[in-house]
Design a protein around this motif. Structure first.
Motif, PDB file in Angstrom:
ATOM      1  N   GLN A  31     -26.835  -3.748  95.823  1.00  0.00           N
ATOM      2  CA  GLN A  31     -26.715  -2.440  95.193  1.00  0.00           C
ATOM      3  C   GLN A  31     -26.028  -1.458  96.133  1.00  0.00           C
ATOM      4  O   GLN A  31     -26.209  -1.521  97.353  1.00  0.00           O
ATOM      5  N   PRO A  32     -25.233  -0.517  95.557  1.00  0.00           N
ATOM      6  CA  PRO A  32     -24.578   0.494  96.389  1.00  0.00           C
ATOM      7  C   PRO A  32     -25.603   1.402  97.076  1.00  0.00           C
ATOM      8  O   PRO A  32     -26.625   1.753  96.496  1.00  0.00           O
ATOM      9  N   VAL A  33     -25.302   1.775  98.320  1.00  0.00           N
ATOM     10  CA  VAL A  33     -26.168   2.664  99.088  1.00  0.00           C
ATOM     11  C   VAL A  33     -25.582   4.075  98.988  1.00  0.00           C
ATOM     12  O   VAL A  33     -24.399   4.268  99.295  1.00  0.00           O
ATOM     13  N   LYS A  45     -18.418  -3.874 101.469  1.00  0.00           N
ATOM     14  CA  LYS A  45     -17.603  -4.849 100.745  1.00  0.00           C
ATOM     15  C   LYS A  45     -16.727  -4.081  99.765  1.00  0.00           C
ATOM     16  O   LYS A  45     -17.231  -3.246  99.014  1.00  0.00           O
ATOM     17  N   ASP A  46     -15.428  -4.362  99.797  1.00  0.00           N
ATOM     18  CA  ASP A  46     -14.466  -3.694  98.914  1.00  0.00           C
ATOM     19  C   ASP A  46     -14.570  -2.180  99.026  1.00  0.00           C
ATOM     20  O   ASP A  46     -14.496  -1.462  98.026  1.00  0.00           O
ATOM     21  N   GLY A  47     -14.792  -1.681 100.240  1.00  0.00           N
ATOM     22  CA  GLY A  47     -14.846  -0.249 100.479  1.00  0.00           C
ATOM     23  C   GLY A  47     -16.134   0.427 100.043  1.00  0.00           C
ATOM     24  O   GLY A  47     -16.248   1.642 100.099  1.00  0.00           O
ATOM     25  N   GLN A  48     -17.110  -0.353  99.606  1.00  0.00           N
ATOM     26  CA  GLN A  48     -18.379   0.237  99.174  1.00  0.00           C
ATOM     27  C   GLN A  48     -19.504  -0.250 100.073  1.00  0.00           C
ATOM     28  O   GLN A  48     -19.602  -1.429 100.397  1.00  0.00           O
ATOM     29  N   THR A  49     -20.380   0.685 100.476  1.00  0.00           N
ATOM     30  CA  THR A  49     -21.517   0.359 101.316  1.00  0.00           C
ATOM     31  C   THR A  49     -22.644  -0.148 100.422  1.00  0.00           C
ATOM     32  O   THR A  49     -22.993   0.492  99.427  1.00  0.00           O
ATOM     33  N   ARG A  50     -23.219  -1.319 100.767  1.00  0.00           N
ATOM     34  CA  ARG A  50     -24.230  -1.960  99.929  1.00  0.00           C
ATOM     35  C   ARG A  50     -25.433  -2.403 100.758  1.00  0.00           C
ATOM     36  O   ARG A  50     -25.310  -2.627 101.957  1.00  0.00           O
ATOM     37  N   ALA A  51     -26.568  -2.559 100.084  1.00  0.00           N
ATOM     38  CA  ALA A  51     -27.789  -3.058 100.727  1.00  0.00           C
ATOM     39  C   ALA A  51     -27.717  -4.575 100.846  1.00  0.00           C
ATOM     40  O   ALA A  51     -27.234  -5.249  99.937  1.00  0.00           O
ATOM     41  N   SER A  52     -28.210  -5.112 101.950  1.00  0.00           N
ATOM     42  CA  SER A  52     -28.265  -6.568 102.102  1.00  0.00           C
ATOM     43  C   SER A  52     -29.703  -7.090 102.008  1.00  0.00           C
ATOM     44  O   SER A  52     -29.918  -8.296 101.987  1.00  0.00           O
ATOM     45  N   ILE A  53     -30.678  -6.177 101.956  1.00  0.00           N
ATOM     46  CA  ILE A  53     -32.083  -6.547 101.832  1.00  0.00           C
ATOM     47  C   ILE A  53     -32.752  -5.609 100.834  1.00  0.00           C
ATOM     48  O   ILE A  53     -32.197  -4.574 100.467  1.00  0.00           O
ATOM     49  N   ILE A  54     -33.949  -5.968 100.383  1.00  0.00           N
ATOM     50  CA  ILE A  54     -34.736  -5.070  99.551  1.00  0.00           C
ATOM     51  C   ILE A  54     -35.305  -4.001 100.470  1.00  0.00           C
ATOM     52  O   ILE A  54     -35.960  -4.311 101.457  1.00  0.00           O
ATOM     53  N   GLY A  55     -34.999  -2.747 100.169  1.00  0.00           N
ATOM     54  CA  GLY A  55     -35.505  -1.695 101.044  1.00  0.00           C
ATOM     55  C   GLY A  55     -35.070  -0.312 100.609  1.00  0.00           C
ATOM     56  O   GLY A  55     -34.447  -0.120  99.578  1.00  0.00           O
ATOM     57  N   VAL A  56     -35.423   0.654 101.441  1.00  0.00           N
ATOM     58  CA  VAL A  56     -35.154   2.070 101.192  1.00  0.00           C
ATOM     59  C   VAL A  56     -34.155   2.564 102.236  1.00  0.00           C
ATOM     60  O   VAL A  56     -34.354   2.343 103.436  1.00  0.00           O
ATOM     61  N   PRO A  57     -33.060   3.220 101.801  1.00  0.00           N
ATOM     62  CA  PRO A  57     -32.091   3.717 102.781  1.00  0.00           C
ATOM     63  C   PRO A  57     -32.659   4.880 103.596  1.00  0.00           C
ATOM     64  O   PRO A  57     -33.440   5.680 103.086  1.00  0.00           O
ATOM     65  N   HIS A  58     -32.276   4.941 104.857  1.00  0.00           N
ATOM     66  CA  HIS A  58     -32.666   6.080 105.688  1.00  0.00           C
ATOM     67  C   HIS A  58     -31.549   6.356 106.692  1.00  0.00           C
ATOM     68  O   HIS A  58     -30.790   5.475 107.079  1.00  0.00           O
ATOM     69  N   HIS A  59     -31.445   7.623 107.072  1.00  0.00           N
ATOM     70  CA  HIS A  59     -30.404   8.082 107.979  1.00  0.00           C
ATOM     71  C   HIS A  59     -31.056   8.536 109.273  1.00  0.00           C
ATOM     72  O   HIS A  59     -32.003   9.301 109.259  1.00  0.00           O
ATOM     73  N   GLU A  60     -30.537   8.036 110.377  1.00  0.00           N
ATOM     74  CA  GLU A  60     -31.015   8.456 111.694  1.00  0.00           C
ATOM     75  C   GLU A  60     -29.800   8.901 112.492  1.00  0.00           C
ATOM     76  O   GLU A  60     -28.986   8.076 112.886  1.00  0.00           O
ATOM     77  N   GLY A  61     -29.693  10.208 112.679  1.00  0.00           N
ATOM     78  CA  GLY A  61     -28.531  10.738 113.395  1.00  0.00           C
ATOM     79  C   GLY A  61     -27.258  10.392 112.655  1.00  0.00           C
ATOM     80  O   GLY A  61     -27.073  10.772 111.511  1.00  0.00           O
ATOM     81  N   SER A  62     -26.379   9.618 113.303  1.00  0.00           N
ATOM     82  CA  SER A  62     -25.113   9.260 112.671  1.00  0.00           C
ATOM     83  C   SER A  62     -25.112   7.827 112.144  1.00  0.00           C
ATOM     84  O   SER A  62     -24.065   7.262 111.886  1.00  0.00           O
TER      85      SER A  62
END
Length: 186
Positions: A11-13, A30-47
């Motif tokens: 799924q797209p992130v 992949k194909d210019g789109q950022t995707r999840a590779s595992i089941i999980g929740v996205p989070h941002h830490e700094g950069s």
């Protein structure tokens, strides 16, 4: 973030505004789109952007579950639970649920016929109402948003809901009885 923010592999992130972050664990491009590779929740830490793995948990009262109908009797439908609160369970790990005749709908409970509400293989969305006995959880579909969300007709086509108690086969046009979940967006 909540379980509803959980991403499945592929799924797209959603990316934050501003500069593109460095990709951390559980993320790929992949194909210019950022995707999840595992089941999980996205989070941002700094950069950087990463996916934190979500651990599935057993059903509890008030958990929303998805599962497939495995057996029917005049008094109940047995369900193999594979998703709990939007988190898929690992392969081979599932729980058993029971939808009793009195838990199918909120009104006219005495007129419910399990065979008119569910069929083997139907995918059902339900709410856990109690832990039941040692082998299974009690599930209800007695809300408009709960019930069959996916069914295959006798002709092998994916059926479409036409009312809260009927689905239509797009191939044959034949109507089959089901206790349908209200489709999202209606």
């Amino acid at each position: 973030m909540s379980a509803s923010d959980t991403l499945l592999p592929g799924q797209p992130v959603p990316l934050p505004r501003g500069p593109v972050p460095q990709l951390g664990g559980g993320v790929y491009t992949k194909d210019g789109q950022t995707r999840a590779s595992i089941i999980g929740v996205p989070h941002h830490e700094g950069s950087s952007l990463a996916i934190s793995r979500v651990r599935p948990h057993p059903p509890a009262p008030n958990s929303i579950v998805l599962g497939s109908v495995t057996r029917l009797s005049p008094q109940q439908a047995m369900v193999s639970i594979t998703v709990v609160d939007d988190v898929p369970l690992p392969a081979g790990e599932e729980f058993t649920g029971v939808i009793r005749v009195q838990d199918v709908r909120a009104t006219e409970k005495d007129k419910v016929k399990i065979g008119d509400c569910f069929r083997g293989g139907d995918v059902v969305k339900g709410l856990v109402i109690s832990l039941g006995d040692a082998r299974s959880y009690y599930i209800t579909t007695a809300r408009n948003d709960l019930g069959v969300i996916f069914a295959t007709s006798e002709a092998g086509a994916t059926m479409e809901p036409v009312s809260w108690q009927e689905m239509r086969c797009p191939k044959t046009g034949k109507i089959e009885k089901r206790k349908c979940a209200k489709p999202e967006g209606l």
